[in-house]
Scaffold this motif. Structure first.
Motif, PDB file in Angstrom:
ATOM      1  N   LEU A 170     -60.973  27.273 -11.634  1.00  0.00           N
ATOM      2  CA  LEU A 170     -60.875  28.698 -11.986  1.00  0.00           C
ATOM      3  C   LEU A 170     -60.083  29.478 -10.949  1.00  0.00           C
ATOM      4  CD1 LEU A 170     -64.644  29.120 -12.855  1.00  0.00           C
ATOM      5  CD2 LEU A 170     -62.780  28.972 -14.502  1.00  0.00           C
ATOM      6  N   PHE A 171     -59.361  30.497 -11.390  1.00  0.00           N
ATOM      7  CA  PHE A 171     -58.791  31.399 -10.394  1.00  0.00           C
ATOM      8  C   PHE A 171     -59.706  32.613 -10.292  1.00  0.00           C
ATOM      9  CE2 PHE A 171     -56.815  34.197 -13.521  1.00  0.00           C
ATOM     10  CZ  PHE A 171     -56.438  33.331 -14.545  1.00  0.00           C
ATOM     11  N   LEU A 172     -60.244  32.790  -9.090  1.00  0.00           N
ATOM     12  CA  LEU A 172     -61.261  33.819  -8.893  1.00  0.00           C
ATOM     13  C   LEU A 172     -60.898  34.706  -7.726  1.00  0.00           C
ATOM     14  CD1 LEU A 172     -64.418  31.597  -9.448  1.00  0.00           C
ATOM     15  CD2 LEU A 172     -63.715  33.518 -10.856  1.00  0.00           C
ATOM     16  N   TYR A 173     -60.467  35.901  -8.027  1.00  0.00           N
ATOM     17  CA  TYR A 173     -60.179  36.906  -7.014  1.00  0.00           C
ATOM     18  C   TYR A 173     -60.403  38.245  -7.685  1.00  0.00           C
ATOM     19  CZ  TYR A 173     -55.877  37.094  -9.672  1.00  0.00           C
ATOM     20  OH  TYR A 173     -54.978  37.197 -10.715  1.00  0.00           O
ATOM     21  N   GLY A 174     -60.418  39.326  -6.902  1.00  0.00           N
ATOM     22  CA  GLY A 174     -60.640  40.656  -7.493  1.00  0.00           C
ATOM     23  C   GLY A 174     -61.911  40.650  -8.326  1.00  0.00           C
ATOM     24  N   ASP A 175     -61.779  41.041  -9.597  1.00  0.00           N
ATOM     25  CA  ASP A 175     -62.947  41.052 -10.488  1.00  0.00           C
ATOM     26  C   ASP A 175     -62.834  39.984 -11.569  1.00  0.00           C
ATOM     27  OD1 ASP A 175     -64.218  43.032  -9.154  1.00  0.00           O
ATOM     28  OD2 ASP A 175     -63.497  44.661 -10.430  1.00  0.00           O
ATOM     29  N   MET A 176     -62.100  38.932 -11.271  1.00  0.00           N
ATOM     30  CA  MET A 176     -61.804  37.926 -12.285  1.00  0.00           C
ATOM     31  C   MET A 176     -63.019  37.104 -12.733  1.00  0.00           C
ATOM     32  SD  MET A 176     -58.899  37.960 -13.603  1.00  0.00           S
ATOM     33  CE  MET A 176     -57.382  38.856 -13.339  1.00  0.00           C
TER      34      MET A 176
END
Ligand code: UDP
Ligand code: MG
Length: 307
Positions: A170-176
């Motif tokens: 998964l790409f998880l940054y900010g509010d993703m």
């Protein structure tokens, strides 16, 4: 094969919840398997959370990662997922709004062969949430459904289970973190939903206010763009570029004919519009080409593409 489980808890200022959370989780997980780990990710907490976790980390099966600063839930999850070593990863919020007793419901589905299980707080207790939060949740779910073309009922439900590789993808940054189901579905993994309970927050306060509606809108655009055009940016930017550029050329052509007929065009506002549209068009096309260059540089793992 004996299953092994990592439980990931993102936490920001959850001092009062940690021990009740651990006490509720341990008996449930240790009953399923002896091969488990509990991962606490302290997202730069400013209360007693780091102190309590410092003590807990001496325990067997407990791992603690402390982020340098408060970076948001998505980043905390990212760290937890990357550090998780077991076959199945389960995550839930640390505020006791989810019920650890329901962990086996999600694990069962993974064992049935699903790659990802999303919780669904079907019977949301109206008294638990403010009208604004409820409205924003309904709007968010409907918008996400329409824009992403996926069909989950509760995208942002914090209670989730994955096969290890899926969570690592998964790409998880900010509010993703709110678009995890969209990402999983888009990557072609097999997924399902399980109805879970939900409880009011016992301690502390919510860290997410109504500002997230606006931010969520931008995230939705990003996710839509990434899903549709990540591998072919020129298709997105090029189309817009052609539209602008084409319109510009059409105006140019019209002015050219007028000029051939002997009329002066130097002072016509349309000339400025034509030039502007043509330049905008070219800019979009070059942006698309730049995007293609970036995409071309991203190395893709062949094993990741194979089922
Ligand atoms: N959280 C976090 N970093 C943040 C904000 C929240 O790790 O910057 C964690 C928080 O400790 C909780 C979960 O993310 O475990 C969800 O936060 P919260 O309960 O405040 O959100 P809500 O349930 O109200 O949407
Ligand atoms: Mg909460």
């Amino acid at each position: 094969m004996p299953k092994s489980i990592s439980i990931v808890f993102p936490m920001y200022n959850e001092e009062e919840s940690i021990l009740p959370l651990l006490n509720a989780t341990l008996p449930v997980v240790s009953k399923i398997t002896k091969d488990y780990e509990i991962i606490f990710v302290d997202d730069g907490s400013k209360d007693k959370t780091p102190k309590i976790l410092e003590q807990l980390k001496k325990e067997k099966n407990i791992k603690v990662y402390t982020l340098k600063k408060n970076s948001g839930k998505a980043t905390a999850l990212y760290v937890g997922f990357q550090k998780a070593t077991k076959d199945i990863i389960v995550t839930m919020d640390s505020d006791l709004q989810d019920d650890p007793k329901e962990i086996p419901l999600l694990i069962e589905k993974i064992e049935e062969g699903y790659d990802f299980v999303n919780g669904w707080k079907k019977n949301k207790h109206v008294e638990h949430t403010s009208p604004i939060k409820r409205l924003s949740s309904i709007t968010f779910n409907q918008m996400t459904k329409i824009v992403s073309g996926t069909n989950f009922n509760d995208y942002n439900c914090p209670f989730k289970a994955f096969r290890n590789e899926v969570a690592k993808d998964l790409f998880l940054y900010g509010d993703m973190h709110r678009y995890i189901p969209v990402q999983v579905a888009n990557m072609g993994y097999k997924y399902t939903e399980v109805i879970v309970s939900n409880y009011p927050r016992k301690f502390g306060i919510t860290k997410y206010g109504s500002k997230r509606i606006i931010k969520g809108f931008f995230d939705l655009i990003t996710i839509k763009y990434l899903i549709t055009y990540k591998n072919s940016p020129l298709h997105a930017f090029g189309t817009i570029g052609l539209l602008f550029g084409g319109l510009g050329m059409l105006c140019n052509f019209y002015l050219y004919i007028t000029w051939l007929m002997g009329y002066g065009i130097g002072g016509r506002p349309l000339l400025f519009l034509a030039v502007l549209l043509t330049i905008i068009g070219l800019q979009f096309i070059s942006m698309g080409l730049l995007g293609e260059m970036i995409t071309n540089n991203i190395t893709r793992d062949a094993d990741n593409l194979i089922k």
